[in-house]
Design a protein around this motif. Structure first.
Motif, PDB file in Angstrom:
ATOM      1  N   ILE A 240       0.856  -1.188   0.000  1.00 33.46           N
ATOM      2  CA  ILE A 240       0.000   0.000   0.000  1.00 33.46           C
ATOM      3  C   ILE A 240       0.888   1.231   0.000  1.00 33.46           C
ATOM      4  CG2 ILE A 240      -1.920   1.192   1.109  1.00 33.46           C
ATOM      5  CD1 ILE A 240      -2.439  -1.410   2.684  1.00 33.46           C
ATOM      6  N   HIS A 241       0.754   2.066  -1.026  1.00 35.19           N
ATOM      7  CA  HIS A 241       1.551   3.292  -1.078  1.00 35.19           C
ATOM      8  C   HIS A 241       1.065   4.220   0.030  1.00 35.19           C
ATOM      9  CE1 HIS A 241       3.248   6.836  -3.622  1.00 35.19           C
ATOM     10  NE2 HIS A 241       4.033   6.504  -2.619  1.00 35.19           N
ATOM     11  N   THR A 242       1.943   4.473   0.983  1.00 32.84           N
ATOM     12  CA  THR A 242       1.569   5.136   2.231  1.00 32.84           C
ATOM     13  C   THR A 242       2.525   6.284   2.527  1.00 32.84           C
ATOM     14  OG1 THR A 242       0.736   3.036   3.092  1.00 32.84           O
ATOM     15  CG2 THR A 242       1.220   4.758   4.704  1.00 32.84           C
ATOM     16  N   ILE A 243       1.973   7.391   3.000  1.00 34.96           N
ATOM     17  CA  ILE A 243       2.793   8.547   3.386  1.00 34.96           C
ATOM     18  C   ILE A 243       2.437   8.923   4.831  1.00 34.96           C
ATOM     19  CG2 ILE A 243       1.122  10.205   2.424  1.00 34.96           C
ATOM     20  CD1 ILE A 243       3.509  12.018   1.706  1.00 34.96           C
ATOM     21  N   GLY A 244       3.432   9.375   5.575  1.00 32.15           N
ATOM     22  CA  GLY A 244       3.182   9.776   6.952  1.00 32.15           C
ATOM     23  C   GLY A 244       2.304  11.010   7.025  1.00 32.15           C
ATOM     24  N   VAL A 245       1.497  11.097   8.070  1.00 36.80           N
ATOM     25  CA  VAL A 245       0.568  12.228   8.225  1.00 36.80           C
ATOM     26  C   VAL A 245       1.308  13.558   8.230  1.00 36.80           C
ATOM     27  CG1 VAL A 245      -0.973  13.361   9.873  1.00 36.80           C
ATOM     28  CG2 VAL A 245      -1.284  10.946   9.351  1.00 36.80           C
ATOM     29  N   ASN A 246       2.421  13.638   8.941  1.00 41.48           N
ATOM     30  CA  ASN A 246       3.146  14.912   9.024  1.00 41.48           C
ATOM     31  C   ASN A 246       3.753  15.296   7.675  1.00 41.48           C
ATOM     32  OD1 ASN A 246       2.547  15.270  11.744  1.00 41.48           O
ATOM     33  ND2 ASN A 246       4.350  14.130  12.418  1.00 41.48           N
ATOM     34  N   SER A 247       4.232  14.308   6.918  1.00 35.92           N
ATOM     35  CA  SER A 247       4.756  14.600   5.580  1.00 35.92           C
ATOM     36  C   SER A 247       3.629  15.064   4.660  1.00 35.92           C
ATOM     37  CB  SER A 247       5.434  13.353   4.998  1.00 35.92           C
ATOM     38  OG  SER A 247       6.539  12.968   5.792  1.00 35.92           O
ATOM     39  N   TRP A 248       2.482  14.440   4.810  1.00 37.27           N
ATOM     40  CA  TRP A 248       1.306  14.802   3.995  1.00 37.27           C
ATOM     41  C   TRP A 248       0.911  16.259   4.220  1.00 37.27           C
ATOM     42  CZ3 TRP A 248      -0.884  13.089  -0.133  1.00 37.27           C
ATOM     43  CH2 TRP A 248      -2.233  13.317  -0.420  1.00 37.27           C
ATOM     44  N   LYS A 249       1.003  16.707   5.452  1.00 36.14           N
ATOM     45  CA  LYS A 249       0.596  18.070   5.794  1.00 36.14           C
ATOM     46  C   LYS A 249       1.531  19.119   5.209  1.00 36.14           C
ATOM     47  CE  LYS A 249      -1.830  16.860  10.067  1.00 36.14           C
ATOM     48  NZ  LYS A 249      -1.799  16.912  11.548  1.00 36.14           N
ATOM     49  N   ARG A 250       2.722  18.694   4.783  1.00 40.11           N
ATOM     50  CA  ARG A 250       3.667  19.635   4.175  1.00 40.11           C
ATOM     51  C   ARG A 250       3.262  19.983   2.736  1.00 40.11           C
ATOM     52  NH1 ARG A 250       9.234  16.713   4.505  1.00 40.11           N
ATOM     53  NH2 ARG A 250      10.035  18.704   3.714  1.00 40.11           N
ATOM     54  N   LEU A 251       2.376  19.208   2.166  1.00 39.97           N
ATOM     55  CA  LEU A 251       1.983  19.395   0.772  1.00 39.97           C
ATOM     56  C   LEU A 251       0.787  20.323   0.653  1.00 39.97           C
ATOM     57  CD1 LEU A 251       2.142  15.656  -0.363  1.00 39.97           C
ATOM     58  CD2 LEU A 251       3.966  17.365  -0.515  1.00 39.97           C
ATOM     59  N   THR A 252       0.749  21.075  -0.432  1.00 39.39           N
ATOM     60  CA  THR A 252      -0.429  21.889  -0.725  1.00 39.39           C
ATOM     61  C   THR A 252      -1.562  20.983  -1.201  1.00 39.39           C
ATOM     62  OG1 THR A 252       0.095  22.208  -3.064  1.00 39.39           O
ATOM     63  CG2 THR A 252       1.103  23.760  -1.490  1.00 39.39           C
ATOM     64  N   PRO A 253      -2.807  21.457  -1.188  1.00 44.14           N
ATOM     65  CA  PRO A 253      -3.909  20.632  -1.712  1.00 44.14           C
ATOM     66  C   PRO A 253      -3.672  20.206  -3.157  1.00 44.14           C
ATOM     67  CG  PRO A 253      -4.792  22.459  -0.439  1.00 44.14           C
ATOM     68  CD  PRO A 253      -3.312  22.682  -0.549  1.00 44.14           C
ATOM     69  N   GLU A 254      -3.081  21.071  -3.961  1.00 38.30           N
ATOM     70  CA  GLU A 254      -2.797  20.724  -5.359  1.00 38.30           C
ATOM     71  C   GLU A 254      -1.757  19.599  -5.432  1.00 38.30           C
ATOM     72  OE1 GLU A 254      -4.510  24.699  -5.082  1.00 38.30           O
ATOM     73  OE2 GLU A 254      -2.740  23.808  -4.126  1.00 38.30           O
ATOM     74  N   GLN A 255      -0.736  19.686  -4.592  1.00 36.39           N
ATOM     75  CA  GLN A 255       0.288  18.642  -4.572  1.00 36.39           C
ATOM     76  C   GLN A 255      -0.282  17.322  -4.054  1.00 36.39           C
ATOM     77  OE1 GLN A 255       3.148  20.687  -2.142  1.00 36.39           O
ATOM     78  NE2 GLN A 255       4.216  21.620  -3.889  1.00 36.39           N
ATOM     79  N   GLN A 256      -1.159  17.392  -3.076  1.00 34.91           N
ATOM     80  CA  GLN A 256      -1.795  16.180  -2.570  1.00 34.91           C
ATOM     81  C   GLN A 256      -2.614  15.490  -3.667  1.00 34.91           C
ATOM     82  OE1 GLN A 256      -4.024  17.489   0.850  1.00 34.91           O
ATOM     83  NE2 GLN A 256      -2.231  17.517   2.204  1.00 34.91           N
ATOM     84  N   ALA A 257      -3.293  16.293  -4.478  1.00 28.35           N
ATOM     85  CA  ALA A 257      -4.073  15.724  -5.587  1.00 28.35           C
ATOM     86  C   ALA A 257      -3.151  15.027  -6.589  1.00 28.35           C
ATOM     87  CB  ALA A 257      -4.879  16.823  -6.273  1.00 28.35           C
TER      88      ALA A 257
END
Length: 336
Positions: A240-257
């Motif tokens: 499962i491609h998984t990212i840590g919550v804190n790393s995820w929060k570093r991304l903008t909504p556009e980058q998350q998409a």
């Protein structure tokens, strides 16, 4: 230029000289992506595609450094580092994630799936809707299911066509309850042998057989010491491609998409690579002398209630009930 001249120049340019380089540096993120597959494995090929596409689509604002082949620790250590943020992302299986929430252990219920045709939509759809929020509470954001594979049985005694053919066979399994319970429910005798010692144990008839995904059987030359391969597909799990919550929060909504879109694309690539290779590997195993059987799995599934009870004791009865309902509901909605 000394500091005073630099500040004068910056002010003279309405602050843009000092601001622009600062913004550019702040916007550039390098992320660490660790996993346990070898460099030539489809998982690493998919990871490289993901990294390349993310860098391209973010105009270089996000760079991803990949560490394959357990370079940053084994799978349990990788999962813990993702949670802590020392690694940004990885490819844990349900087996690693069930140490954080037992619900993940239900995915490996034996014979729960009919094949990829229902495993993929169930795991990508209702199962992901159930599991993703549980994972996030533990510090993991699930981007997308990738692949690993169904497990199948080999042995040196007889072909496996029906459940009774498993009775009395000494089968080596890894130390995972779901797999052990599935073999024992069929009447096999489970033996624990470390994987590096498996080939020798098979060649010396210490055990009659083993079970693994096709790629593992093929690349470890199991055909040299085993005559029969049964495509039992008894247990499935995936990376499962998984990212840590804190790393995820570093991304903008556009980058998350972008992450979600490219993870999906890379996961589809891995699934195709695994499926294509498996077809070829089964053909090569047959040419190497293995006799391949394709049993009717309904009879095997009918023997699994004792295994499900044992797994429920570990994963939680409510979790097992929930996942079985998810699977049953999918099958009911897609009859015919």
């Amino acid at each position: 230029m000394d500091r005073r001249d630099f500040l004068k120049t910056s002010v003279g340019a309405a602050g843009l000289t000092i601001a622009a380089p600062y913004i550019a540096r702040a916007a550039t993120i390098t992320m660490r992506f660790a996993h346990f597959a070898e460099e030539g494995h489809p998982a690493n090929i998919a990871a490289k595609q993901f990294a390349s596409q993310v860098e391209k689509r973010t105009d270089g604002a996000i760079k991803i450094a990949i560490f394959p082949n357990n370079q940053l620790g084994g799978p349990p250590e990788q999962a813990q580092q993702i949670k802590l943020g020392t690694i940004d992302m990885g490819l844990p299986t349900q087996g690693q994630l069930d140490k954080y929430d037992k619900a993940f252990a239900t995915i490996e219920l034996p014979f729960i799936f009919n094949g990829r045709e229902d495993a993929f939509p169930i795991l990508d759809g209702p199962a992901m809707e159930w599991l993703a929020p549980l994972a996030e509470k533990q510090g993991f954001v699930l981007l997308r299911n990738w692949e690993y594979g169904f497990r199948n049985v080999t042995n040196s005694v007889r072909p496996i066509n029906e459940p009774d053919d498993m009775k009395g066979l000494k089968i080596r399994t890894p130390p995972e309850l779901q797999i052990q319970a599935s073999m024992e429910a069929l009447g096999a005798v489970v033996t624990a042998i470390a994987f590096p010692e498996l080939y020798l144990a098979l060649s010396q008839k210490v055990v009659d057989g083993e079970e693994n995904p096709i790629a593992v059987i093929y690349f470890n030359k199991i055909a040299e010491v085993q005559k029969h391969l049964a495509l039992t597909q008894h247990v499935y799990n995936n990376m499962i491609h998984t990212i840590g919550v804190n790393s995820w929060k570093r991304l903008t909504p556009e980058q998350q998409a972008i992450f979600h879109e490219e993870s999906r694309s890379s996961g589809e690539l891995m699934r195709k690579l695994i499926a294509d290779a498996e077809t070829d590997q089964i053909d090569k195993l047959q040419k190497a002398g293995m006799q391949v059987t394709r049993p009717d799995l309904a009879a095997f599934r009918a023997k699994m209630e004792p295994a499900y009870k044992r797994i429920a004791d570990y994963a939680g009865a409510d979790n097992v009930k929930k996942f079985r309902e998810i699977v049953d509901n999918y099958h009911s909605a897609h009859k015919g």
